[in-house]
Design a protein around this motif. Structure first.
Motif, PDB file in Angstrom:
ATOM      1  N   UNK A 264       0.830  -1.208   0.000  1.00  0.00           N
ATOM      2  CA  UNK A 264       0.000   0.000   0.000  1.00  0.00           C
ATOM      3  C   UNK A 264       0.863   1.256   0.000  1.00  0.00           C
ATOM      4  N   UNK A 265       1.958   1.215   0.760  1.00  0.00           N
ATOM      5  CA  UNK A 265       2.866   2.369   0.781  1.00  0.00           C
ATOM      6  C   UNK A 265       3.490   2.593  -0.587  1.00  0.00           C
ATOM      7  N   UNK A 266       3.861   1.510  -1.265  1.00  0.00           N
ATOM      8  CA  UNK A 266       4.460   1.635  -2.596  1.00  0.00           C
ATOM      9  C   UNK A 266       3.468   2.227  -3.591  1.00  0.00           C
ATOM     10  N   UNK A 267       2.193   1.802  -3.496  1.00  0.00           N
ATOM     11  CA  UNK A 267       1.179   2.364  -4.390  1.00  0.00           C
ATOM     12  C   UNK A 267       0.986   3.848  -4.137  1.00  0.00           C
ATOM     13  N   UNK A 268       0.963   4.226  -2.838  1.00  0.00           N
ATOM     14  CA  UNK A 268       0.805   5.643  -2.501  1.00  0.00           C
ATOM     15  C   UNK A 268       1.980   6.453  -3.011  1.00  0.00           C
ATOM     16  N   UNK A 272       1.893   9.435  -5.745  1.00  0.00           N
ATOM     17  CA  UNK A 272       2.493  10.730  -5.427  1.00  0.00           C
ATOM     18  C   UNK A 272       3.462  11.167  -6.520  1.00  0.00           C
ATOM     19  N   UNK A 273       4.261  10.211  -7.028  1.00  0.00           N
ATOM     20  CA  UNK A 273       5.222  10.537  -8.079  1.00  0.00           C
ATOM     21  C   UNK A 273       4.503  10.919  -9.372  1.00  0.00           C
ATOM     22  N   UNK A 274       3.389  10.229  -9.701  1.00  0.00           N
ATOM     23  CA  UNK A 274       2.639  10.594 -10.904  1.00  0.00           C
ATOM     24  C   UNK A 274       2.080  12.005 -10.805  1.00  0.00           C
ATOM     25  N   UNK A 275       1.551  12.351  -9.641  1.00  0.00           N
ATOM     26  CA  UNK A 275       1.028  13.702  -9.460  1.00  0.00           C
ATOM     27  C   UNK A 275       2.148  14.736  -9.538  1.00  0.00           C
ATOM     28  N   UNK A 334      -8.534  10.516   4.321  1.00  0.00           N
ATOM     29  CA  UNK A 334      -7.103  10.225   4.210  1.00  0.00           C
ATOM     30  C   UNK A 334      -6.631  10.418   2.772  1.00  0.00           C
ATOM     31  N   UNK A 335      -5.486  11.098   2.615  1.00  0.00           N
ATOM     32  CA  UNK A 335      -4.917  11.335   1.294  1.00  0.00           C
ATOM     33  C   UNK A 335      -5.233  12.696   0.709  1.00  0.00           C
ATOM     34  N   UNK A 336      -6.049  13.506   1.402  1.00  0.00           N
ATOM     35  CA  UNK A 336      -6.366  14.852   0.919  1.00  0.00           C
ATOM     36  C   UNK A 336      -5.116  15.735   0.938  1.00  0.00           C
ATOM     37  N   UNK A 376       1.207  11.202   4.801  1.00  0.00           N
ATOM     38  CA  UNK A 376       2.393  11.263   3.944  1.00  0.00           C
ATOM     39  C   UNK A 376       2.938  12.691   3.957  1.00  0.00           C
ATOM     40  N   UNK A 377       4.269  12.813   3.854  1.00  0.00           N
ATOM     41  CA  UNK A 377       4.937  14.117   3.863  1.00  0.00           C
ATOM     42  C   UNK A 377       5.522  14.389   2.492  1.00  0.00           C
TER      43      UNK A 377
END
Length: 432
Positions: A264-268, A272-275, A334-336, A376-377
């Motif tokens: 799940x962390x890897x997907x997040x 994040x990298x795509x954004x 979560x994730x906003x 996430x930071x």
């Protein structure tokens, strides 16, 4: 719709908060339970006030923050002042038992052991006696003595040198794992039989520091009584094998959970990298004319998230150490994306105790903004950020009852210098 939540009571730095531990040569050493000088005491009513401040008078609370029971004992303090004579942890002990241990802490450390709630409740040395007579646990003291006796030095005594190959148990070891790693003939059963006197009656209970013989016989090894019937030994062996199988199954489930969390962390991180890459792409709008006026600069201040506040600033209650809510909560899922409310420099980005993952920014006017319970930071300490720049993603880490953003504005970088965060934003043109 976002889940509504708020953070639990913030726990400030507890360096002196019922956490006295003395070490010698790297090993923990329990302190005496009596101290010379004026005895510290407080009546039950005073201890009730301390518990109301610390835990809302919940004497069996365990929130996972490393402090237990109504008076929020650290585990090392509970053990050092004799608490294990009543229960393994403070939250498993009765109220009068917790007060009995607290009396010893007060006598040794004074009311400063509860720096926020002790003075507030009127706790002081030399107060009235609580008049409690707690019952001690009947079976625990003998096990505690065995644990202390079994923790032996790292160096093998000369009397045993050359007669046995020794292994020192570390955290996470199991008999089956040690037997496999050291290739013990007869497996974990033989290993247990060779060290029965050290381990005790339960082969599943081995403790860090125990010295086990993995080859040959240990000094003083005791063989099983000759009169034991074969069927009894078979039943014991089957019971031990069943426990070992259950333990291995539990370890497998824990490994699967850890793998799922990592995935799940890897997907997040990938999201994040795509954004981040999308934000770097050039805009497709028409180019500006050669003599066109320059683009307007970034706004002076913005809201941290696009949501209306829930729990307001200075909401009163015993859930907070200052007696009131030191910030304002925004209920978001979560994730906003969480944005910096104004330009400044990041002074802290990481774990913040009860705030979970947090970011603290110092702005040009000398004020500090804080963003808590993040999942996430996106920034690190020392980085310059602009108003409206994404610095993190919301979550529910730390002492939190659900996904939300806890937002504070302070006159200094630390806890306790809070001001009204909405008033600060509205004074800079932010409409909330």
């Amino acid at each position: 719709m976002a889940v509504r939540g708020r953070h639990r009571r913030y726990q400030p730095n507890r360096i002196n908060r019922a956490s006295l531990t003395v070490t010698a040569g790297g090993a923990g050493m329990a302190l005496p339970l009596t101290v010379a000088g004026t005895a510290g005491a407080a009546d039950v009513d005073t201890w009730n006030k301390v518990a109301a401040c610390e835990s809302g008078n919940n004497w069996s609370i365990n929130t996972g923050n490393g402090y237990f029971g109504g008076l929020q004992f650290k585990q090392s303090t509970w053990e050092a002042y004799g608490g294990t004579a009543y229960a393994s942890r403070a939250d498993r002990a009765a109220k009068d038992q917790q007060i009995a241990v607290a009396e010893k802490v007060l006598d040794a450390q004074g009311p400063g052991a509860w720096p926020a709630c002790g003075p507030k409740a009127g706790l002081a040395r030399g107060g009235g006696s609580p008049d409690v007579t707690p019952a001690r646990a009947p079976s625990k003291p003998e096990r505690s003595k065995r644990d202390v006796r079994d923790v032996k030095p790292e160096v093998t005594p000369q009397s045993a040198a050359g007669t046995a190959e020794m292994y020192t148990v570390v955290h996470g070891d199991t008999l089956s794992g040690i037997a496999d790693e050291r290739r013990v003939r007869g497996g974990w059963q033989q290993l247990y039989d060779a060290n029965r006197r050290v381990i005790g009656a339960d082969p599943d209970l081995i403790t860090p520091g125990q010295r086990l013989s993995v080859h040959g016989q240990t000094a003083g090894r005791q063989k099983a009584p000759a009169q034991q019937r074969p069927e009894s030994r078979t039943a014991d062996r089957k019971a031990a094998e069943r426990k070992a199988a259950e333990r291995r199954a539990a370890e497998k489930r824990a490994a699967e959970r850890k793998a799922a969390e990592k995935q799940a962390e890897q997907k997040a991180a990938a999201q994040k990298e795509r954004e981040k890459q999308r934000e770097k792409r050039p805009q497709t709008s028409a180019p500006q004319a050669k003599n066109a006026a320059p683009r307007a600069s970034a706004p002076g201040a913005v809201a941290p998230v696009a949501a209306s506040p829930s729990t307001p600033y200075r909401a009163a209650g015993g859930s907070w150490s200052k007696g009131y809510h030191t910030g304002v909560d925004f209920p978001v899922s979560t994730g906003t994306s969480v944005k910096a409310v104004a330009a400044g420099r990041v002074v802290s980005a990481g774990w913040g105790g009860s705030y979970g993952y947090q970011v603290v920014i110092r702005h040009g006017d000398g004020k500090y903004s804080q963003y808590g319970h993040l999942s996430a930071l996106s920034v690190k300490a020392g980085q310059q950020v602009g108003a409206g720049q994404r610095i993190a993603r919301s979550g529910s880490t730390g002492n939190s009852t659900g996904p939300h953003l806890h937002f504070e504005v302070r006159t200094g970088p630390g806890f306790g210098s809070d001001i009204d965060p909405l008033a600060y934003l509205r004074a800079r043109g932010v409409r909330i």
